[in-house]
Design a protein around this motif. Structure first.
Motif, PDB file in Angstrom:
ATOM      1  N   ALA A  91      10.897 -22.632  21.417  1.00  0.00           N
ATOM      2  CA  ALA A  91       9.880 -23.082  20.468  1.00  0.00           C
ATOM      3  C   ALA A  91      10.252 -22.764  19.022  1.00  0.00           C
ATOM      4  O   ALA A  91       9.505 -23.085  18.109  1.00  0.00           O
ATOM      5  CB  ALA A  91       8.538 -22.446  20.808  1.00  0.00           C
ATOM      6  N   GLY A  92      11.396 -22.136  18.811  1.00  0.00           N
ATOM      7  CA  GLY A  92      11.819 -21.821  17.449  1.00  0.00           C
ATOM      8  C   GLY A  92      11.675 -20.368  17.077  1.00  0.00           C
ATOM      9  O   GLY A  92      11.900 -19.989  15.943  1.00  0.00           O
ATOM     10  N   GLY A  93      11.276 -19.528  18.003  1.00  0.00           N
ATOM     11  CA  GLY A  93      11.186 -18.100  17.730  1.00  0.00           C
ATOM     12  C   GLY A  93       9.784 -17.643  17.398  1.00  0.00           C
ATOM     13  O   GLY A  93       8.840 -18.413  17.417  1.00  0.00           O
ATOM     14  N   LEU A  94       9.675 -16.369  17.091  1.00  0.00           N
ATOM     15  CA  LEU A  94       8.384 -15.777  16.739  1.00  0.00           C
ATOM     16  C   LEU A  94       8.061 -16.022  15.277  1.00  0.00           C
ATOM     17  O   LEU A  94       8.952 -16.069  14.431  1.00  0.00           O
ATOM     18  CB  LEU A  94       8.414 -14.265  16.965  1.00  0.00           C
ATOM     19  N   LEU A  95       6.793 -16.149  14.988  1.00  0.00           N
ATOM     20  CA  LEU A  95       6.308 -16.163  13.618  1.00  0.00           C
ATOM     21  C   LEU A  95       5.468 -14.904  13.459  1.00  0.00           C
ATOM     22  O   LEU A  95       4.427 -14.755  14.088  1.00  0.00           O
ATOM     23  CB  LEU A  95       5.459 -17.398  13.327  1.00  0.00           C
ATOM     24  N   VAL A  96       5.954 -13.973  12.661  1.00  0.00           N
ATOM     25  CA  VAL A  96       5.237 -12.729  12.410  1.00  0.00           C
ATOM     26  C   VAL A  96       4.549 -12.866  11.058  1.00  0.00           C
ATOM     27  O   VAL A  96       5.196 -13.168  10.053  1.00  0.00           O
ATOM     28  CB  VAL A  96       6.193 -11.513  12.409  1.00  0.00           C
ATOM     29  N   ILE A  97       3.244 -12.662  11.043  1.00  0.00           N
ATOM     30  CA  ILE A  97       2.470 -12.785   9.808  1.00  0.00           C
ATOM     31  C   ILE A  97       1.944 -11.408   9.431  1.00  0.00           C
ATOM     32  O   ILE A  97       1.151 -10.820  10.158  1.00  0.00           O
ATOM     33  CB  ILE A  97       1.298 -13.774   9.979  1.00  0.00           C
ATOM     34  N   GLY A  98       2.414 -10.902   8.287  1.00  0.00           N
ATOM     35  CA  GLY A  98       1.909  -9.640   7.752  1.00  0.00           C
ATOM     36  C   GLY A  98       0.758  -9.942   6.813  1.00  0.00           C
ATOM     37  O   GLY A  98       0.842 -10.846   5.988  1.00  0.00           O
ATOM     38  N   THR A  99      -0.321  -9.194   6.938  1.00  0.00           N
ATOM     39  CA  THR A  99      -1.512  -9.531   6.153  1.00  0.00           C
ATOM     40  C   THR A  99      -1.895  -8.468   5.135  1.00  0.00           C
ATOM     41  O   THR A  99      -2.905  -8.618   4.462  1.00  0.00           O
ATOM     42  CB  THR A  99      -2.720  -9.776   7.079  1.00  0.00           C
ATOM     43  N   SER A 100      -1.118  -7.428   5.028  1.00  0.00           N
ATOM     44  CA  SER A 100      -1.433  -6.431   4.007  1.00  0.00           C
ATOM     45  C   SER A 100      -0.152  -5.723   3.590  1.00  0.00           C
ATOM     46  O   SER A 100       0.819  -5.678   4.334  1.00  0.00           O
ATOM     47  CB  SER A 100      -2.449  -5.408   4.526  1.00  0.00           C
ATOM     48  N   LEU A 101      -0.182  -5.190   2.404  1.00  0.00           N
ATOM     49  CA  LEU A 101       0.958  -4.429   1.904  1.00  0.00           C
ATOM     50  C   LEU A 101       0.997  -3.097   2.642  1.00  0.00           C
ATOM     51  O   LEU A 101      -0.014  -2.423   2.782  1.00  0.00           O
ATOM     52  CB  LEU A 101       0.788  -4.194   0.393  1.00  0.00           C
ATOM     53  N   GLN A 102       2.154  -2.757   3.147  1.00  0.00           N
ATOM     54  CA  GLN A 102       2.303  -1.511   3.891  1.00  0.00           C
ATOM     55  C   GLN A 102       2.601  -0.357   2.937  1.00  0.00           C
ATOM     56  O   GLN A 102       3.194  -0.552   1.886  1.00  0.00           O
ATOM     57  CB  GLN A 102       3.425  -1.637   4.917  1.00  0.00           C
ATOM     58  N   GLU A 103       2.185   0.826   3.309  1.00  0.00           N
ATOM     59  CA  GLU A 103       2.414   1.984   2.454  1.00  0.00           C
ATOM     60  C   GLU A 103       3.867   2.420   2.467  1.00  0.00           C
ATOM     61  O   GLU A 103       4.311   3.135   1.585  1.00  0.00           O
ATOM     62  CB  GLU A 103       1.500   3.129   2.883  1.00  0.00           C
ATOM     63  N   SER A 104       4.602   1.988   3.485  1.00  0.00           N
ATOM     64  CA  SER A 104       5.994   2.368   3.614  1.00  0.00           C
ATOM     65  C   SER A 104       6.853   1.111   3.693  1.00  0.00           C
ATOM     66  O   SER A 104       6.542   0.174   4.415  1.00  0.00           O
ATOM     67  CB  SER A 104       6.176   3.203   4.882  1.00  0.00           C
ATOM     68  N   LYS A 105       7.937   1.109   2.944  1.00  0.00           N
ATOM     69  CA  LYS A 105       8.860  -0.029   2.981  1.00  0.00           C
ATOM     70  C   LYS A 105       9.480  -0.159   4.377  1.00  0.00           C
ATOM     71  O   LYS A 105       9.743  -1.263   4.853  1.00  0.00           O
ATOM     72  CB  LYS A 105       9.948   0.166   1.912  1.00  0.00           C
ATOM     73  N   ARG A 106       9.694   0.952   5.047  1.00  0.00           N
ATOM     74  CA  ARG A 106      10.267   0.946   6.389  1.00  0.00           C
ATOM     75  C   ARG A 106       9.382   0.164   7.346  1.00  0.00           C
ATOM     76  O   ARG A 106       9.860  -0.646   8.140  1.00  0.00           O
ATOM     77  CB  ARG A 106      10.447   2.381   6.888  1.00  0.00           C
TER      78      ARG A 106
END
Length: 162
Positions: A91-106
């Motif tokens: 199907a073309g792979g996963l689509l990961v949607i981040g919805t907030s800025l994380q406190e850690s870059k990691r």
């Protein structure tokens, strides 16, 4: 907790033996996904369980059933995960949607990495709320206005509301 750890250790060892026997019986390059579970995989697992019962035969009653259940479930889940992974790749792979800025870059990099593991196709989309309190913590309060001034011709698809 000790029982669970013991069951998983024994099931892991038996699982490796089942895979070794499946590879020798059905060919090295063939995956478990192509094998019918109840016809090919489960009988080999039962055979391995019967042969290896001596190694944990001194265990209290019931633990041998826990090992069998753990092994069969593990093999079944391996097969299902492999099938679903093929469907996702197709199907073309996963689509990961981040919805907030994380406190850690990691953490943010881990989220982005979930989309395409080990060369699999995938995509990441990050949706940020410019009024998110985390953004103000990082001193980016003017980011909302800066983003409004960016031209979409620069290759950014921005949707700003508010």
């Amino acid at each position: 907790l000790e029982l669970l750890s013991w069951v998983m250790d024994v099931a892991y060892r038996l699982r490796r033996e089942v895979y070794r026997r499946l590879r020798s019986a059905y060919g090295e390059g063939r995956s478990i996904q192509g094998l019918e579970y109840s016809v090919c995989v489960a009988p080999v697992a039962d055979e391995v369980l019967l042969e290896q019962e001596d190694s944990y035969g001194s265990a209290p009653p019931g633990q041998s059933y826990a090992v069998k259940a753990g092994l069969l479930l593990w093999l079944w889940l391996d097969q299902k995960c492999e099938r679903y992974a093929d469907i996702v790749r197709g199907a073309g792979g996963l689509l990961v949607i981040g919805t907030s800025l994380q406190e850690s870059k990691r953490v943010e990099l881990q989220l982005r990495g979930r989309a395409g593991r080990q060369g699999d196709p995938g995509q990441t989309m990050m949706l940020y709320d410019t009024l998110d309190p985390t953004i103000s913590v990082y001193g980016m309060g003017g980011m909302s206005e800066m983003l409004r001034q960016l031209d979409s011709s620069q290759g950014l698809d921005l949707f700003l509301e508010g």
